[in-house]
Motif scaffolding. Structure first.
Motif, PDB file in Angstrom:
ATOM      1  N   LEU A   1      77.657  75.028  75.864  1.00  0.00           N
ATOM      2  CA  LEU A   1      78.461  73.836  76.094  1.00  0.00           C
ATOM      3  C   LEU A   1      77.577  72.617  76.350  1.00  0.00           C
ATOM      4  O   LEU A   1      77.818  71.530  75.809  1.00  0.00           O
ATOM      5  CB  LEU A   1      79.388  74.058  77.294  1.00  0.00           C
ATOM      6  CG  LEU A   1      80.612  74.942  77.080  1.00  0.00           C
ATOM      7  CD1 LEU A   1      81.200  75.363  78.423  1.00  0.00           C
ATOM      8  CD2 LEU A   1      81.669  74.223  76.247  1.00  0.00           C
ATOM      9  N   LEU A   2      76.554  72.813  77.162  1.00  0.00           N
ATOM     10  CA  LEU A   2      75.640  71.709  77.461  1.00  0.00           C
ATOM     11  C   LEU A   2      74.914  71.236  76.204  1.00  0.00           C
ATOM     12  O   LEU A   2      74.808  70.031  75.947  1.00  0.00           O
ATOM     13  CB  LEU A   2      74.630  72.143  78.525  1.00  0.00           C
ATOM     14  CG  LEU A   2      75.165  72.272  79.949  1.00  0.00           C
ATOM     15  CD1 LEU A   2      74.166  73.016  80.836  1.00  0.00           C
ATOM     16  CD2 LEU A   2      75.468  70.898  80.538  1.00  0.00           C
ATOM     17  N   ALA A   3      74.423  72.165  75.412  1.00  0.00           N
ATOM     18  CA  ALA A   3      73.683  71.800  74.205  1.00  0.00           C
ATOM     19  C   ALA A   3      74.575  71.038  73.228  1.00  0.00           C
ATOM     20  O   ALA A   3      74.160  70.030  72.634  1.00  0.00           O
ATOM     21  CB  ALA A   3      73.113  73.055  73.541  1.00  0.00           C
ATOM     22  N   ALA A   4      75.817  71.509  73.067  1.00  0.00           N
ATOM     23  CA  ALA A   4      76.737  70.854  72.141  1.00  0.00           C
ATOM     24  C   ALA A   4      77.100  69.449  72.593  1.00  0.00           C
ATOM     25  O   ALA A   4      77.417  68.588  71.773  1.00  0.00           O
ATOM     26  CB  ALA A   4      77.995  71.701  71.976  1.00  0.00           C
ATOM     27  N   ALA A   5      77.048  69.213  73.907  1.00  0.00           N
ATOM     28  CA  ALA A   5      77.376  67.894  74.447  1.00  0.00           C
ATOM     29  C   ALA A   5      76.188  66.941  74.425  1.00  0.00           C
ATOM     30  O   ALA A   5      76.352  65.749  74.714  1.00  0.00           O
ATOM     31  CB  ALA A   5      77.900  68.038  75.878  1.00  0.00           C
ATOM     32  N   GLY A   6      74.999  67.455  74.113  1.00  0.00           N
ATOM     33  CA  GLY A   6      73.828  66.596  74.051  1.00  0.00           C
ATOM     34  C   GLY A   6      72.922  66.687  75.257  1.00  0.00           C
ATOM     35  O   GLY A   6      72.218  65.727  75.587  1.00  0.00           O
ATOM     36  N   PHE A   7      72.903  67.847  75.916  1.00  0.00           N
ATOM     37  CA  PHE A   7      72.008  68.062  77.060  1.00  0.00           C
ATOM     38  C   PHE A   7      70.939  69.085  76.696  1.00  0.00           C
ATOM     39  O   PHE A   7      71.154  69.970  75.867  1.00  0.00           O
ATOM     40  CB  PHE A   7      72.788  68.541  78.285  1.00  0.00           C
ATOM     41  CG  PHE A   7      73.672  67.495  78.896  1.00  0.00           C
ATOM     42  CD1 PHE A   7      73.144  66.558  79.779  1.00  0.00           C
ATOM     43  CD2 PHE A   7      75.015  67.428  78.578  1.00  0.00           C
ATOM     44  CE1 PHE A   7      73.948  65.575  80.346  1.00  0.00           C
ATOM     45  CE2 PHE A   7      75.835  66.456  79.127  1.00  0.00           C
ATOM     46  CZ  PHE A   7      75.303  65.524  80.013  1.00  0.00           C
ATOM     47  N   LYS A   8      69.783  68.977  77.358  1.00  0.00           N
ATOM     48  CA  LYS A   8      68.654  69.860  77.078  1.00  0.00           C
ATOM     49  C   LYS A   8      68.075  70.398  78.388  1.00  0.00           C
ATOM     50  O   LYS A   8      68.383  69.910  79.466  1.00  0.00           O
ATOM     51  CB  LYS A   8      67.573  69.102  76.310  1.00  0.00           C
ATOM     52  CG  LYS A   8      67.012  67.898  77.078  1.00  0.00           C
ATOM     53  CD  LYS A   8      66.037  67.089  76.256  1.00  0.00           C
ATOM     54  CE  LYS A   8      65.513  65.894  77.069  1.00  0.00           C
ATOM     55  NZ  LYS A   8      64.571  65.067  76.290  1.00  0.00           N
TER      56      LYS A   8
END
Length: 234
Positions: free
Chosen positions: A208-215
């Motif tokens: 979910l984080l990756a898809a939202a633009g978090f790393k």
């Protein structure tokens, strides 16, 4: 938190939230204190920062814990539940933090995208949002309002509750430890199973984080079903 998810946090639920949250999450205050420390370690002690607090209603521990550590930081506290936001702002006023905190009755998407924040928190919210799309939406809305490399503190329950019977049993014992009767425990666990929809695993949280633009997500706290992570806006 969405408007629909906020509907269950009516005045009666808001009134009991502070007590119930500390029983349901062993280490409630420690989690918030560590979240404040992670933000200060990332942004730099003594810095200036404007923090987005999404789903701020209730105890206001996100604001109070961070503000105690960093006197130059200010906060925008967003929640779609008026009873919960009112409760949070009463705690913020008692802590002398009203001038540093802007309340917003609504959702993150209501905020402008041209005034990016240095950091954000989303604590105890994600598992209340039904379905994948709602979870993805709020994380994306937060990401759109953060500066590049800004940290997000994400905390909440993960794992399908019924998939972890031993932890469910331990959860029941924690309620018993705090005086709940067997009948009350059965009701509480029944409500939990019916009313919440946590991500199914830590891997699901990371997706979910990756898809939202978090790393670079990193877990810094865990307690039964609860996890707390820091991640960074890509």
């Amino acid at each position: 938190m969405s408007i629909d998810a906020a509907a269950k946090f009516d005045p009666s639920r808001a009134a009991e939230y502070e007590t119930q949250s500390r029983i349901a999450l062993a280490g409630y205050d420690a989690c918030h204190e560590l979240a404040a420390c992670m933000l200060a370690a990332t942004l730099g002690a003594g810095s200036s920062a404007r923090i987005l607090v999404a789903g701020a209603g209730g105890t206001a521990r996100e604001v109070i814990s961070v503000a105690r550590l960093e006197p130059s930081w200010s906060f925008v506290a967003v929640d779609p539940s008026k009873p919960m936001l009112d409760l949070a702002m009463s705690r913020i006023a008692a802590a002398g933090l009203t001038e540093r905190t802007e309340p917003v009755l609504g959702v993150v998407a209501d905020l402008p995208e041209d005034q990016p924040f240095e950091a954000a928190t989303l604590i105890g919210v994600l598992h209340h949002l039904p379905g994948h799309e709602a979870k993805q939406t709020i994380l994306g809305d937060i990401a759109a309002r953060l500066k590049t490399d800004a940290p997000l503190i994400l905390a909440g329950n993960h794992h399908a509750y019924a998939s972890q019977p031993l932890m469910m049993a331990a959860w029941a014992q924690r309620w018993r430890m705090h005086g709940a009767t067997p009948a009350e425990i059965e009701i509480k666990l029944g409500k939990i199973l019916q009313a919440a929809d946590p991500p199914q695993s830590e891997a699901a949280v990371f997706a979910l984080l990756a898809a939202a633009g978090f790393k670079k997500p990193l877990r810094f706290f865990s307690s039964l079903f609860w996890g707390a992570w820091i991640a960074f806006r890509a």
